[in-house]
Design an enzyme around this catalytic site. Structure first.
Site, short mmCIF file in Angstrom:
data_model
loop_
_atom_site.label_atom_id
_atom_site.label_comp_id
_atom_site.label_asym_id
_atom_site.label_seq_id
_atom_site.Cartn_x
_atom_site.Cartn_y
_atom_site.Cartn_z
N LYS A 96 -4.41 -57.21 33.81
CA LYS A 96 -4.25 -58.30 32.85
C LYS A 96 -4.90 -57.84 31.55
O LYS A 96 -6.13 -57.68 31.49
CB LYS A 96 -4.92 -59.58 33.37
CG LYS A 96 -5.06 -60.66 32.30
CD LYS A 96 -5.63 -61.95 32.86
CE LYS A 96 -6.15 -62.84 31.75
NZ LYS A 96 -6.60 -64.16 32.22
N GLY A 157 -10.52 -72.01 29.55
CA GLY A 157 -11.58 -72.88 30.06
C GLY A 157 -11.65 -74.24 29.40
O GLY A 157 -12.53 -75.03 29.71
N ALA A 183 -4.39 -69.80 31.33
CA ALA A 183 -5.48 -70.37 30.53
C ALA A 183 -5.18 -71.77 30.01
O ALA A 183 -4.08 -72.07 29.58
CB ALA A 183 -5.85 -69.48 29.34
N GLY A 184 -6.20 -72.61 30.09
CA GLY A 184 -6.13 -73.94 29.51
C GLY A 184 -5.68 -75.04 30.45
O GLY A 184 -5.77 -76.22 30.13
N ASN A 205 -8.27 -70.74 36.57
CA ASN A 205 -9.56 -70.43 37.18
C ASN A 205 -10.48 -71.65 37.10
O ASN A 205 -10.75 -72.33 38.08
CB ASN A 205 -10.19 -69.22 36.46
CG ASN A 205 -11.50 -68.77 37.10
OD1 ASN A 205 -12.17 -69.47 37.82
ND2 ASN A 205 -11.87 -67.54 36.83
N THR A 206 -10.90 -71.98 35.86
CA THR A 206 -11.91 -73.04 35.70
C THR A 206 -11.44 -74.39 36.25
O THR A 206 -12.25 -75.16 36.77
CB THR A 206 -12.27 -73.19 34.20
OG1 THR A 206 -12.54 -71.90 33.67
CG2 THR A 206 -13.48 -74.07 34.01
#
Lengths: 255, 67
Positions: A96, A157, A183-184, A205-206
């Site tokens: 990535k 995040g 992301a996001g 992830n987050t």
């Protein structure tokens, strides 16, 4: 099936491995998510503490494909170095490409990302660049030969979800390689929406690691990605301004 | 001899001759670790034959959680 370069995956959810409360919860969350691709970062080892716990060592690596990132890189050169280090582990050839261009928003640097992708493709990597939702950049990267493009939904995040669905739609419509929204993502509905827009996958992830119950959220994300994909394949009805009755108008009971 | 490892100056015994022995010294031989010596990235198969010399600059990295 999600096809990235030579690889095929059943799951369309890619999971990050950062910031979980502990390794036990993390392991359970990984299995609950059904993800087959896990992202990792490359960092210096603490050589004086060989027994420090490491998540990778808990994993049955036959069941997962590693997608190391180049996080921490601010230039193409740094990203290429990180990618080479990752591949020298002998565990993976996907990367990535993540080259951050702004510390506050963590938005990626498009020029350095393009340069790094070009170099890594030359070296035979399976290249998945993380980019802003930039339609033209996505096309230029595809022309270079990247194996997927990974536009962000909103800043890393932030949990703000999909800020510009129109751009994502444009990227998806033009793409001949998988589009993975990265992301996001904050909630299952964000993930489902990404898939309903036609994304080939979602990387998050987050949203899982930071949830009150990461294991439950991992399962929710798995179901959301599956539901969104099914909905996309089924083809949603067009939106109309006024109502259309679902029940027949014939045979109404007389007054 | 003195080495630079991950940005720190580290004193190691002079009888360490190869990267494999260096990893054994720190009990890292069983770990998933990637070694870079003087900016040259090594594959695992190169560890037994790559020499360690005074003043060498090493990066020893591994995979950690990340998104």
């Amino acid at each position: 099936m999600l096809k990235i370069g030579p690889y095929t995956f059943k799951s369309r959810l890619l999971l990050g491995t950062g910031k979980y409360p502990n390794l036990e919860i993390q392991e359970k969350a990984v299995y609950a998510s059904g993800a087959e691709i896990l992202t990792f970062a490359v960092r210096r080892m603490n050589i004086f503490d060989p027994d420090q716990p490491n998540f990778l060592e808990r994993l049955d690596l036959k069941k997962f494909t590693l997608l190391p990132n180049t996080a921490g890189a601010k230039t193409a050169e740094e990203a290429v170095r990180t990618a080479r280090l990752a591949r020298a582990s002998g565990l993976c050839d996907m990367i990535k490409v993540e080259v951050i261009g702004d510390d506050k928003t963590l938005l990626p640097d498009p020029i350095e990302t393009l340069k790094a992708s070009e170099q890594l493709l030359e070296e035979g990597f399976i290249v998945l660049p993380y980019i802003s939702d930039d339609v033209v950049l996505a096309r230029r990267l595809e022309e270079l030969g990247v194996h997927a493009v990974m536009p962000g939904a909103s800043p890393i995040g932030s949990g703000q979800g999909i800020i510009n669905p129109l751009n994502l739609r444009f990227i998806i419509e033009q793409a001949n390689v998988p589009v993975i929204v990265d992301a996001g993502i904050g909630s299952p509905s964000d993930a489902a929406l990404a898939m309903e827009l036609g994304a080939d996958g979602v990387l998050l992830n987050t949203a899982v690691s930071g949830a009150d119950d990461p294991v439950k959220m991992a399962e929710a994300m798995k179901l959301a990605v599956e539901a969104g994909r099914l909905g996309y394949e089924a083809g949603r009805i067009p939106k109309k301004p006024y109502a259309t009755a679902s029940s027949p108008e014939e045979g109404l009971i007389g007054s | 001899m003195k080495l630079s490892i991950n940005g720190n100056t580290v004193e190691v015994p002079d009888n360490i001759r190869t990267v494999s022995e260096l990893l054994q010294h720190f009990k890292l031989e069983q770990k998933v670790a990637v070694v870079e010596r003087n900016r040259e990235i090594l594959e695992k198969k190169d560890h037994p034959t790559t020499e360690v010399r005074d003043g060498d600059v090493f990066e020893i990295v591994h995979f950690v959680g990340g998104g």
